[in-house]
Design an enzyme around this catalytic site. Structure first.
Site, PDB file in Angstrom:
ATOM      1  N   ASP A  39       0.885  -1.151   0.000  1.00 17.26           N
ATOM      2  CA  ASP A  39       0.000   0.000   0.000  1.00 17.26           C
ATOM      3  C   ASP A  39       0.928   1.208   0.000  1.00 17.26           C
ATOM      4  O   ASP A  39       2.090   1.092   0.355  1.00 17.26           O
ATOM      5  CB  ASP A  39      -0.869  -0.055   1.258  1.00 17.26           C
TER       6      ASP A  39
ATOM      7  N   ASP B 161      -1.687  -0.523   5.757  1.00 16.09           N
ATOM      8  CA  ASP B 161      -2.004   0.011   7.080  1.00 16.09           C
ATOM      9  C   ASP B 161      -3.438   0.507   7.238  1.00 16.09           C
ATOM     10  O   ASP B 161      -3.890   0.704   8.351  1.00 16.09           O
ATOM     11  CB  ASP B 161      -1.062   1.155   7.419  1.00 16.09           C
TER      12      ASP B 161
END
Lengths: 756, 52
Positions: free
Chosen positions: A438, A620
């Site tokens: 990510d 996250d």
């Protein structure tokens, strides 16, 4: 504004009226802190007991009924520079501690019994060589039985319980052959003793229990330590929420105590503590932890907000909503369920080994008994030899082979800042061939940073940073980070929504919005990269700091290193395509995709898996949670949303990306060692089993073989700790993740309206 | 071999004493904070300051 802190929910009361509360304490870096904290707290009138646990950075505070407000202790600690957060022992952690103590008790009993029985056995072995009388031998054997039987019944319970559980489910696990071996060895020894035989196997049975319990206990202790650190981080991360009571007063309380329908006050620079809807106030919020989007969203009354998002501009009143409602969360929840169910089918190396091992051993023993009987041995002799086979195949080496490596590996990872969640994480990590990152909060730092600090002199930045320290505004915090040790200036004054002003060496210095600093119309440079600006002026000097998301300091080197190891690397982000492209270009990653929805991320991971790849997902945000669960294995930074951390297999601490590469390297080594260990166990059995089948194994040989193989396997496992040079120090890494502004506690509560 | 009548019970008793001591220390929480215990031994807070 009067502010009460309500800690009553965390106080535990014992029968005699004594109260006790536990805190997770951040900032304890050396042993001297123990004395400092304990002595300072004991000076507070009413405190009966203050005890620091240095191993897990916790503090237990005890006092008599009603003559102390624990908030006074928190305040005292805050003035000393420690952050204390009330702490409720998670049920899992209490259970773990209880289980560890249980194993340790069993281990102690097994150790005691094994030593004493060995004392008697060695005498018998020596006597058998020389002149022991049959009566003395019998007495020693009966004494051994007297010690061994109750001790094995007590210390063997962990294995018996687990074996029974497996059998009830109609399955075989490693504990089934272990339990069977123990019970048969003891039973046969009793029968042999009654028949005045020369040999008994009491010592082998006890030693087996002792070695295996050592392995179990170490594994449990490691898990407990990891969980304690994770628990502290969770406690320190969840800040106090300010609840607005019906009479308008404000109570600070732990976020977990906020009920649906409560109204909380969120000041600028704070993270929104609960999911809910805004009922009053206008602001801009940074939702990158939810969506990965770095551009801020303007919100007003009626807007939905999610826990963990950062409030930038104005104070908000938010009405908390019951957990897990809201269309976005529902979508995440649905994807998460689908992804998680596919995951639970993974079978670890140890289980696969024991699935083969148990039937093979039992069949060999059975064949041995039948074989000897058919070829003319008595029934008694055939059974004795079959049991010797069961004992000597010794699940010891096999049962220790994988757990021993697990213990050493998780210890190594722990020291380099990686906390493992699941039991199979190491094996899964070792199989990875593709890494999907990510962007926001993973490749980039979770908090924005000053991007152009290099343009100004260090003296100017030092002054600006110390000035900014007096504010809690997110942009000011980014600036303050440029001088991590700088103390705020005395007499610094914050003007609501504008900036901070102070007299520095007789010259007025200002930091804040352009108008506040008298810098209207100053050039702000390239505006294309979504950077926010914060202005600084000292006398005639001025500066324009641009604050934006920056890549983790070592992101480029780590990505290059991973690529050199042959991993395929991709970025898939919820942020806009342009922002993602910039990050991908900076890191030299060709495969990237921006503006991805949570479903897109899951779909991409499924596609990789369908093509035969084993993807590692590192992410996250809320929006990453389903992807984390769908991946073959997943990692989360410690700053991640709770839901993402829960879905990840491991959490890494600190501001660097290096733990990701480290986790992969250590896992590869661990898998190699596990395989070696299993090979050692097999080779050992290949030598020992024919000996046992031919009826040549005496108790002495069994004892030597058992401890020998266990030692070799354990020593080999210790190599997983080798090369653990990189001690980032989990404690130090953890303290980086303390709630923001812990140092700037004296700071004003309001922010300034910096130009965005 | 009558000496065994003394030696064996003494050996067992010694072993049992060790076991009981261990279980007691476990219950007393002495294994809860091993790192702390390692450093606490160096503190002087239980010693009264010497008169000057």
């Amino acid at each position: 504004m009067l502010m009460d802190v309500d800690l009553s929910g965390f106080v535990r009361e014992s029968e005699d009226g004594a109260r006790r509360i536990d805190f997770a304490v951040d900032g304890m870096t050396c042993a001297a802190c123990i004395v400092e904290i304990e002595q300072a707290l004991k000076k507070i009138p009413g405190v009966a007991q203050a005890r620091v646990n240095y191993s897990n950075s916790r503090l237990a505070l005890g006092w008599k009924a009603d003559d102390l407000d624990p908030a006074a202790a928190v305040e005292q600690l805050r003035q000393m520079g420690y952050v204390a957060h009330p702490f409720e022992l998670a049920e899992a952690e209490t259970r773990d501690a209880e289980h560890a103590r249980y194993l340790l008790r069993c281990l102690a009993v097994a150790g005691f019994a094994a030593m004493n029985v060995m004392l008697l056995s060695v005498s018998v072995w020596a006597g058998n060589m020389s002149d022991i009388t049959p009566e003395t031998r019998d007495m020693f054997h009966w004494l051994s039985a007297l010690i061994a039987l109750p001790a094995a019944a007590f210390a063997g319970r962990p294995f018996f319980a687990s074996a029974l559980g497996a059998l009830r489910r109609g399955a075989l696990n490693m504990d089934v052959p272990i339990s069977l071996g123990i019970i048969l060895a003891l039973g046969m020894s009793v029968v042999e003793t009654a028949g005045h035989a020369r040999n008994a196997y009491f010592d082998s049975a006890l030693m087996l229990i002792f070695f295996l319990l050592c392995g179990r206990y170490l594994e449990q202790a490691m898990r407990q330590r990891t969980r304690a650190v994770a628990g502290n981080i969770a406690a320190l991360r969840s800040p106090l929420a300010a609840r607005i009571n019906h009479d308008g007063s404000i109570t600070q309380m732990p976020t977990a105590r906020i009920a649906a329908g409560d109204v909380v006050l969120v000041r600028p620079g704070e993270r929104i503590p609960v999911d809910g809807a805004v009922i009053a106030g206008q602001s801009e919020i940074d939702e990158s932890i939810v969506t990965g989007e770095t551009a801020r969203r303007a919100i007003g009354p009626g807007a939905d907000v999610y826990a963990g998002t950062m409030n930038f501009a104005g104070a908000l009143r938010v009405r908390a909503r019951s957990v897990g409602s809201g269309s976005f969360l529902d979508e995440i929840e649905r994807l998460l369920e689908g992804a998680a169910s596919a995951r639970s089918r993974y079978v670890g190396l140890a289980e696969r080994a024991s699935r083969i091992y148990a039937p093979v051993v039992h069949l060999t023993a059975l064949m041995t008994a039948i074989g000897w009987f058919v070829f003319g041995a008595t029934l008694h002799d055939s059974i004795v030899i079959a049991i010797a086979v069961l004992i000597v195949t010794c699940p010891c080496a096999l049962a220790l082979a994988v757990p021993a490596v697990h213990v050493v590996t998780s210890g190594t990872l722990f020291r380099s800042g990686v906390l493992l969640n699941g039991p199979h994480s190491v094996e899964r990590l070792a199989e990875v061939d593709t890494i999907v990152f990510d962007k926001t909060g993973t490749l980039t730092l979770p908090e924005p940073r000053v991007a152009n600090a290099a343009e100004y002199s260090s003296d100017l930045i030092e002054t600006a940073a110390r000035l900014a320290r007096s504010s809690r505004h997110p942009l000011a915090r980014a600036l303050a980070h440029e001088s991590p040790a700088g103390a705020p200036f005395d007499g610094a004054r914050e003007e609501v929504g504008a900036g901070v002003v102070a007299l520095v060496d007789g010259v007025e210095a200002r930091v804040g919005s352009a108008r506040f600093c008298g810098l209207d119309g100053a050039p702000v440079g390239d505006r294309a990269d979504d950077a926010s600006t914060i202005f600084f002026r000292r006398g005639a000097e001025s500066a324009v700091f641009r604050v934006r998301q920056t890549l983790r300091a070592d992101a480029a080197t780590v990505v290059a290193e991973l690529r050199a190891h042959g991993y395929a690397i991709e970025i898939i982000s919820g942020d806009s395509g342009r922002a993602t492209a910039a990050a991908a270009a900076a890191l030299g990653i060709e495969a990237w995709r921006g503006a991805a929805t949570p479903a897109d991320k899951v779909a991409r991971l499924e596609a990789i898996k369908a093509a035969g790849g084993k993807p590692l997902m590192v992410g996250d945000g809320f929006n990453d949670a389903p992807a984390l669960a769908a991946a073959h294995v997943s990692l989360s930074p410690v700053s991640a949303a709770d839901i993402a951390q829960a879905a990840a297999d491991a959490v890494f601490l600190g501001e660097r990306l290096a733990p990701v590469a480290r986790a992969l390297a250590v896992s590869r080594l661990a898998r190699r060692l596990m395989r070696q260990n299993l090979t050692i166990a097999v080779v050992y059995n290949a030598i020992a089993v024919p000996l046992a089948i031919s009826g040549l194994v005496t108790p002495l040989i069994a004892a030597l073989a058992m401890s020998g193989s266990s030692l070799i396997v354990t020593l080999n496992a210790l190599r997983a700790g080798g090369g653990a040079s990189e001690r980032s120090g989990s404690q130090a890494a953890a303290s980086q993740n303390a709630p923001e502004g812990s140092r700037s506690s004296a700071a004003g509560r309001t922010g300034f309206g910096a130009a965005a | 071999m009558t000496i065994l009548l003394f030696l064996v019970p003494i050996a067992l008793l010694l072993g049992l004493t060790g076991l009981v001591a261990f279980v007691w220390s476990l219950r007393a929480g002495q294994y809860d904070d091993l790192d702390g215990a390692a450093t606490r031994v160096l503190f002087d807070d239980d010693v009264a300051a010497p008169p000057k």
